[in-house]
Motif scaffolding. Structure first.
Motif, PDB file in Angstrom:
ATOM      1  N   GLU A 156      -1.054  -5.403  -2.111  1.00 38.76           N
ATOM      2  CA  GLU A 156      -2.255  -6.018  -1.539  1.00 38.76           C
ATOM      3  C   GLU A 156      -3.477  -5.588  -2.342  1.00 38.76           C
ATOM      4  O   GLU A 156      -3.531  -4.486  -2.881  1.00 38.76           O
ATOM      5  N   GLU A 171      -9.536 -10.021  -1.595  1.00 33.65           N
ATOM      6  CA  GLU A 171      -8.362 -10.168  -0.742  1.00 33.65           C
ATOM      7  C   GLU A 171      -7.288 -10.960  -1.463  1.00 33.65           C
ATOM      8  O   GLU A 171      -7.584 -11.786  -2.325  1.00 33.65           O
ATOM      9  N   PHE A 173      -2.809 -11.042  -2.783  1.00 33.29           N
ATOM     10  CA  PHE A 173      -1.668 -10.258  -3.251  1.00 33.29           C
ATOM     11  C   PHE A 173      -1.696 -10.214  -4.771  1.00 33.29           C
ATOM     12  O   PHE A 173      -1.623 -11.242  -5.437  1.00 33.29           O
ATOM     13  N   THR A 204      -3.929 -12.670   2.713  1.00 39.03           N
ATOM     14  CA  THR A 204      -4.754 -11.468   2.542  1.00 39.03           C
ATOM     15  C   THR A 204      -3.910 -10.192   2.554  1.00 39.03           C
ATOM     16  O   THR A 204      -4.429  -9.120   2.303  1.00 39.03           O
ATOM     17  N   SER A 205      -2.612 -10.324   2.859  1.00 35.64           N
ATOM     18  CA  SER A 205      -1.752  -9.143   2.945  1.00 35.64           C
ATOM     19  C   SER A 205      -0.336  -9.500   2.538  1.00 35.64           C
ATOM     20  O   SER A 205       0.042 -10.687   2.477  1.00 35.64           O
TER      21      SER A 205
END
Length: 263
Positions: A156, A171, A173, A204-205
């Motif tokens: 991330e 934000e 990956f 975002t993750s």
């Protein structure tokens, strides 16, 4: 069942990675629960957890959604990286129970808790129903779960990573490397790219990346949006299977299981 009716069930298939199985019973007029859409869950929304903790049949607890696409706590052996986190009290015996929204729709399957004692400590996790429904659908149709693989390795985006690599986004990956056979690399994605969206859904993750990919099967073509040194680019990626091909994987035969080997 809750009214003490007992049935013999046939195991159609199971997926240890998500802790979900499909069973078949011969019965008529069994009550069913409507499936909701776990993607529509909102943070702070009320949910109810139903189960049999400590053998207390049909226990219902209430809580709110703390997070979606939450990676599980350390030590989790499941392949689901996108849990619904709630504070509905869940204890041993709740696993496999329903997580429902205020409309009574099934939005998750209660799976695990984070605790240092083994009992509920304020955090519980459920597999989103959108993931569980695809697992069940794949088992029914193909005999095993079909997972589309992107073939990227990374992390991330953090403030430290932004500074270190000079990234232009805060934000997403970050793609640091690729698998030996990578659908992303074949489509033109490069090391240093930041994946910001999959099939139009913001990323975002890592949990969100996994959750979006879990919707697709090998051979599916999806749009992957990346930020490359400030420029937004979209690539059409054909997802691969776990073996590097783009076809649906057949179910292993019963003979393989008897030999104690996966072939």
């Amino acid at each position: 069942l809750n009214d003490n009716l007992t049935f013999k069930a046939k195991l159609i298939g199971s997926d240890p990675s998500s802790d979900i199985a499909l069973i078949k019973v011969e019965a008529k007029d069994l009550p069913t629960i409507p499936f909701g859409n776990s993607e529509n869950l909102r943070l702070g929304e009320w949910v109810l957890a139903v189960g049999n903790p400590f053998n207390l049949t049909s226990t219902v607890t209430a809580g709110i959604v703390s997070a979606k696409s939450r990676a599980a706590a350390t030590g989790d052996q499941l392949g689901v990286g996108a849990f619904i986190q709630t504070d509905a009290a869940v204890n041993p015996g709740n696993s496999g129970g329903a997580l429902v929204n205020a409309a009574g729709e099934l939005v998750g399957i209660n799976t695990m808790i984070y605790s240092q004692t083994g009992n509920y400590a304020g955090y519980s996790f459920a597999v989103p129903i959108n993931i569980a429904a695809k697992v069940v659908s794949d088992i029914k149709k193909y005999g095993s779960v079909q997972r589309g693989v992107l073939g990227v390795v990374g992390s991330e985006v953090t403030s430290e990573l932004v500074q270190k690599e000079g990234l232009k986004v805060n934000e997403g990956f970050y793609v640091a490397d690729f698998a030996e056979i990578s659908a992303a690399l074949a489509a033109g994605i490069e090391k240093g790219d930041v994946i910001t969206a999959i099939a139009g859904h913001k990323i975002t993750s890592f949990g969100q990346l996994q959750e979006q990919l879990s919707r697709f099967r090998p051979g599916d073509k999806i749009d992957v949006q990346v930020n490359r040194k400030g420029a937004e680019k979209t690539f059409k990626v054909t997802l691969r299977n776990m073996e590097g091909g783009a076809s649906i994987l057949k179910q292993s035969s019963a003979l393989d299981a008897r030999l104690g080997a996966t072939l």
